[in-house]
Design an enzyme around this catalytic site. Structure first.
Site, PDB file in Angstrom:
ATOM      1  N   ASP A  57       2.761   5.918  -4.524  1.00  0.00           N
ATOM      2  CA  ASP A  57       1.840   6.647  -5.405  1.00  0.00           C
ATOM      3  C   ASP A  57       2.254   8.115  -5.572  1.00  0.00           C
ATOM      4  O   ASP A  57       2.880   8.694  -4.684  1.00  0.00           O
ATOM      5  CB  ASP A  57       0.427   6.566  -4.791  1.00  0.00           C
ATOM      6  CG  ASP A  57      -0.648   6.998  -5.767  1.00  0.00           C
ATOM      7  OD1 ASP A  57      -0.417   6.936  -6.998  1.00  0.00           O
ATOM      8  OD2 ASP A  57      -1.720   7.410  -5.299  1.00  0.00           O
ATOM      9  N   ASN A 112      -3.857  -0.873 -13.274  1.00  0.00           N
ATOM     10  CA  ASN A 112      -3.012   0.110 -13.958  1.00  0.00           C
ATOM     11  C   ASN A 112      -2.876  -0.146 -15.461  1.00  0.00           C
ATOM     12  O   ASN A 112      -2.424   0.725 -16.207  1.00  0.00           O
ATOM     13  CB  ASN A 112      -1.622   0.209 -13.306  1.00  0.00           C
ATOM     14  CG  ASN A 112      -1.640   0.879 -11.948  1.00  0.00           C
ATOM     15  OD1 ASN A 112      -0.846   0.542 -11.064  1.00  0.00           O
ATOM     16  ND2 ASN A 112      -2.523   1.849 -11.748  1.00  0.00           N
TER      17      ASN A 112
END
Ligand code: IPE
Ligand code: IPE
Ligand code: MG
Length: 259
Positions: free
Chosen positions: A39, A87
């Site tokens: 991330d 996402n």
């Protein structure tokens, strides 16, 4: 000097060179399965006044470096959480960019993966992806399927809740068909119905970017995983960070509820 990296564990923070750290890691128990929530690409780019996509491009270098480091250490399974089922909510241009990365990675890295005996597998449904992305992912799997070294899982379009729901539906099917009894439903059966079938649970989960959360990753599998967080954004993650995480892991005591 490249070699001096800080040793984070223990009361003393002695300085070790990379070689010393790697040597020490190799004398201790190497985790069998390491998973990483990669991330922070977007924030890495933003900090540099770049579009988020530049962060995703920069993150590919960390992916390559981490795969090499994991393979060199003899880790048996490396899982990279690259794209979640959530996402898809991102702006179309960002999603479009991300969907192009597997094809690029295929061009730049497939040969090395084949040569280093890495077996690539996808955890997640390819369904919603553009066909060229599906093709690239299939090619990774196909061209490395006979490799016998490190298993490299990419969790792409992966969501743990989806995975668990899918498993439950499969189990109900089996019960309804009379193949199993309700009493046969146990952890072993559940493990068999998940995308990680046949793989051990992660020993260690690393998350970059300073977020201290799981974000719908491996909710069943990480019951007893060790968690390791760093404030580094994924493009800033290097093999030295990886070694630090492994070394910290090796100095933890896992009790699994016992004493
Ligand atoms: C991780 O970086 C990659 C993906 C989830 C695709 P992000 O894109 O989430 O970056 P941040 O967290 O917004 O900085
Ligand atoms: C987690 O990152 C998923 C991946 C790295 C693929 P996100 O950026 O999607 O997670 P949140 O939104 O910060 O929880
Ligand atoms: Mg993020």
């Amino acid at each position: 000097m490249w070699g001096a990296i800080k040793k984070w564990t223990g009361a003393n923070s002695s300085i070790k060179t990379r070689e010393e750290l790697v040597k020490e890691i190799q004398t201790l128990k190497i985790p069998e399965h390491v998973a990483i929530i990669t991330d922070g690409n977007g924030r890495w780019a933003k900090k540099r006044g770049l579009p988020r996509t530049a962060g995703h491009a920069a993150g590919m270098k960390s992916i390559r470096e981490t795969i090499r480091a994991a393979n060199d250490l003899g880790i048996r399974i490396l899982t990279l959480y690259s794209f979640s089922t959530e996402n898809w909510k991102r702006p179309k241009e960002e999603v479009d960019y991300l969907m192009k990365l597997p094809k690029q990675f295929l061009k730049t890295d497939l040969k090395e993966l084949i040569d280093s005996n890495v077996k690539v597998q996808m955890l997640g449904s390819k369904e919603k992806m553009p066909s060229f992305t599906q093709q690239a992912l299939l090619e990774f799997e196909e061209k490395t399927k006979n490799n016998t070294g490190m298993i490299l899982n990419f969790s792409i379009n992966y969501g743990a809740r989806d995975e668990i729901l899918f498993a439950i539906r499969q189990i109900i099917d089996e019960v309804q068909k009379g193949n199993i009894e309700k009493e046969d439903i146990n952890e072993e059966l559940m493990n068999h119905m998940l995308l990680t079938r046949g793989l051990p649970d992660p020993d260690l989960v690393i998350r970059t970017s300073g977020e201290i959360r799981i974000s719908n990753f491996f909710l069943w599998q990480l019951a007893y995983s060790e968690l390791w967080f760093t404030d580094l954004m994924w493009p800033d993650f290097t093999k030295d960070t990886f070694y630090q995480a492994i070394h910290d892991f090796q100095n933890r005591s896992r009790r699994y509820g016992a004493v």
